[in-house]
Design an enzyme around this catalytic site. Sequence first.
Site, PDB file in Angstrom:
ATOM      1  N   SER A 162     -44.137 -36.093  -6.646  1.00  0.00           N
ATOM      2  CA  SER A 162     -43.854 -35.279  -5.484  1.00  0.00           C
ATOM      3  C   SER A 162     -44.954 -34.273  -5.119  1.00  0.00           C
ATOM      4  O   SER A 162     -44.963 -33.759  -3.996  1.00  0.00           O
ATOM      5  CB  SER A 162     -42.558 -34.501  -5.721  1.00  0.00           C
TER       6      SER A 162
ATOM      7  N   LYS B 169     -48.404 -25.811  -4.769  1.00  0.00           N
ATOM      8  CA  LYS B 169     -47.303 -26.646  -4.303  1.00  0.00           C
ATOM      9  C   LYS B 169     -46.258 -25.729  -3.656  1.00  0.00           C
ATOM     10  O   LYS B 169     -45.980 -24.639  -4.172  1.00  0.00           O
ATOM     11  CB  LYS B 169     -46.695 -27.403  -5.481  1.00  0.00           C
TER      12      LYS B 169
ATOM     13  N   SER C 135     -44.408 -35.926 -11.480  1.00  0.00           N
ATOM     14  CA  SER C 135     -44.809 -35.441 -10.159  1.00  0.00           C
ATOM     15  C   SER C 135     -46.180 -34.794 -10.092  1.00  0.00           C
ATOM     16  O   SER C 135     -46.668 -34.488  -9.008  1.00  0.00           O
ATOM     17  CB  SER C 135     -43.766 -34.458  -9.617  1.00  0.00           C
TER      18      SER C 135
END
Lengths: 474, 100, 483
Positions: A153, A78, A177
């Site tokens: 996310s 990420k 997330s």
Amino acid sequence: MTGAKTAVETAAAVRSGDRSARSVVEEALAAISSREEELHACNEVMADSARARAGAIDAAVAHGEDPGPLAGVPIALKDNLCVQGELTTCSSKILEGWRPPYTATVVERLLAAGAIPIAKTNLDEFAMGSSTENSAFGPTRNPHDMTRVPGGSSGGSAAAVSAGYVPLALGSDTGGSIRQPAAFCGVVGVKPTYGRVSRYGLIAFASSLDQIGPFATTVDDAALLLETIWGPDQMDSTSIPSQPDPIGAGSDVSGLRIGIIEELTDLEGIAPEVRASVERAASGLEGSGAHIERVSIPSCAYGLSAYYLIAPAEASSNLARYDGVRYGLRVDGADVAEMNAKTRAAGFGAEVKRRIMLGTYALSAGYYDAYYGQAQKVRTLIIGDFAQAYERFDVLLSPTAPTEAFKIGAKTADPLAMYMSDICTIPTNLAGHAAMSVPFGTGAEGLPIGVQVLAPALGESVMFTVARAVEGLR
Amino acid sequence: MSPRISPEQVRHVANLARLSITDSEASQLAEELGVILEHAEDVAALDLSDIEPTAHPIHLTNVLRDDAPRPSLDRDEVLAAAPATEDRRFRVPRIMGETQ
Amino acid sequence: MTTYETVIGLEVHVELATRTKLFCGCANEFGAEPNTHVCPVCLGLPGSLPVLNRTVVEFALLLGVALNFDVPPSSIFHRKNYFYPDMPKDFQVSQFDEPICVDGWIDVAGERIRIERAHMEEDTGKTTHMGGGGRIHDADYSLVDYNRAGIPLLEIVSRPDMGSAEQARGYVSELRAILATIGISDVKMEEGSMRVDANVSLRANSTDVLGTKVEIKNMNSLRSLGRAIDSEIERQSAMLDSEEVIIQETRHWDEVAGITHGMRSKEGSSDYRYFPEPDLVPVAPTDEMRKVARESVPELPAPKRERLISDWGIGSSDARVLVDDRALCAYAEAAVAAGGSGKDVTNWCTGEILGYLNEHGSTPEALILRPEGLAELVALLADDTLSRSLAKDVLEECLATPVMPREVVERRGLAQMNDEGELAALVDEVLGRNEDAIAQWKAGDEKARKKKRGFLMGELMKTSGSKGNPKVLNQLLDERLHD
């Protein structure tokens, strides 16, 4: 992703010399090339450094050395994890072009285990969002349906694993997330116990809630990745100092006491297919010898409100440093205050601004007690309620997300509706416990659904046992 | 439903948060924040006077490091990331506010 | 005209003498090249996290013992949120409502000064204002060096218990001596390792109503602290006399002009939005940590002064000079331990030796003459081997070259003539060739007698090659003159 190998299989093949890391990396790069244009899961593909690392691993194997348990396994990170010298943006214009001079602890551990970071993945700006639409660089699409969001996310990481770019990815989970996009993309996603994985090098959203965790296609792969990255770290004061016990490979649930959380399963807004998946998983587990009961955790009802006070408050402080002085974007101004304000106005997207505003307000004079202080007390209630439940149950079950993946643009105009998609995942973050999402069933639109397995702090071993059992029911 | 936060309050908060906002943004934020705070009313309304707040989900104390030096970063690399530098330092526009 | 009572409270920031910063391993070093002691943590780079320096906690606990503080079971850090370019994270990690030390006190010149709290916090970077004469508001732009960002500070906040500049100076001076004694800071006001802000208010003597508090900053010596407070008292009195309203503000001391300037205040009031720092965990000093602190605090300045006064028979001002200079005091104590008399050792230390150190910019540790040497010198003086003037001569040589006083005396044949017979013969000889002077002494008035006697004494010393015991010579001369 047909024919794609798991991380466990790939590492075994590379360690034994049956496959070269180089070929694994080329295959991953080819998979990325084939679908990245439509998916946009990645902010950056680190092809050169990945090839170089693969070459080094092959050389090590040729010399009879063991490159480690993740030898040659490509992994996506990420884009809020710092890697020295690599673009790290948080999908924000304010950090565009920034290359950290240091590497996150989890990435150091991946490198030491022989893994090959191959891409930085898209996210909602600063991890604030549930759809990966709040990215300064454009949304990521769900590999199962290009008109739908991958969740967020950590949507880029979930999509990268789901699309078969890589067998493993890391995300961060502040209110769901990792788990919610895992559910939307049909992969396994784990939020470990707070403090179990070092946050050093994870760009903070809400410090008391953030936790790094794995995405994988199988529960075993997720366990392998988690065991690689977790454990004490002297660079993180909130890192749990004890060495974790191995997760183990069990899937026997006989005798385990499993509770279905009423407040999160019977909630208005939970799609019938989602509720049905949880119930089907529960009866499957019962068939394997587990005791199943419904359980009430009343304070869960306040989780969402408490979260949307605590997380923005911490974020408002964590994001103050993006001021145009030391790194990142600067928009000039007549004096330093004007420069700060213009830089931040230009550099942050709408959702980030909204949360900074909300958090600043919740902490400001006259409102602290009513909002932030009160939310911290709700946190105490939630921890207490879970503690009571875990006196009677080994693990708990609930949906991961209320629905299957929604359409791109469906919720962008209504922040509160978007926030609601984290309603089942948030209580775990507030309590600091562990939880993971396992793909189980499909929704009315034929998209994946995730069942959430929740465990008390440090309960990863039993959580993985149950997750493996759920996986076996498919 | 009347918003719980006025555009004037929004501008004050934006000032605290160092975000320059336009008048229309102030109005829109006032409305959006109003909706979110309205939702948070369920929490604000609870009687929790006898409950202790939780700041940390885990209860650790005395996490201390030895007073031993570690290498610092290379100055050129640090300054290269900055929008403006001069004479080995970070350059900023004039400072109008109070020193602390 | 109304008279006013002055109410002063002091906030003292002390930079701690640790090897590394508060939350990272960068060196805590004054005067390094700009931006060379910086890392992801103290630069507030995205993703970095703080880890507390153990030595800072130990120092805070030492301070707790030395300033009679209570140390609560647990203390926590908060974030103080405000934007300023010298703060890399745009918040300062500090302690707020749960500091490590509370409710302390020290006695200063017989008066008890209460100390509200002491807390740990991080220092800011250093800004240099370019253009406009280097003043912040007139500058064209500023440059920031983050070497100082994250240096550990203890902020010590007194109660408003002081009533004069004199008392405030006394408090800071005593605090400085204590901090130096427990060894937690360099306490150099000039270099900024000890920074004092004063809150000054006046109230009419007839009322209980507290006056408006004005904070003054930027005093970089004890002297400027005193001057700044006096100047502020004068300014506020004049305002009150003419019935002007005093506003609560921060004022900057201008050393050159000798006045305080109001600082342009920010739009709106400050709202620091304090909340518990989620990246750090509570500090809960254990019994063992507290015990170590109690046992590590050396003798503090006040009891030490009392001990020296009573054991050595020295005056209180000499005791203060010695105790305020820890190295000199250690030197003196070593000399006494080596056999020197306390009073004599003190006289030399606060006189010639201190003079020498000041003149050469040297320190007691660097003196060639070791404490044993000083003890020997003092003994040579006490047993009349040396006169005071010879001793000074010997000291001068011993400060310049590595020799012991007795060696100098022997090599240069400097031992004093103490034998009365020898000295009597010397007197006979000198008087024999100065009969005129004796006649003039006999005929003269008191003034003339004094002059002639001085001349004769001078001749005696000269003839003895400065070695004659002056006490004995004086006595013999008197006997002869009065025969």
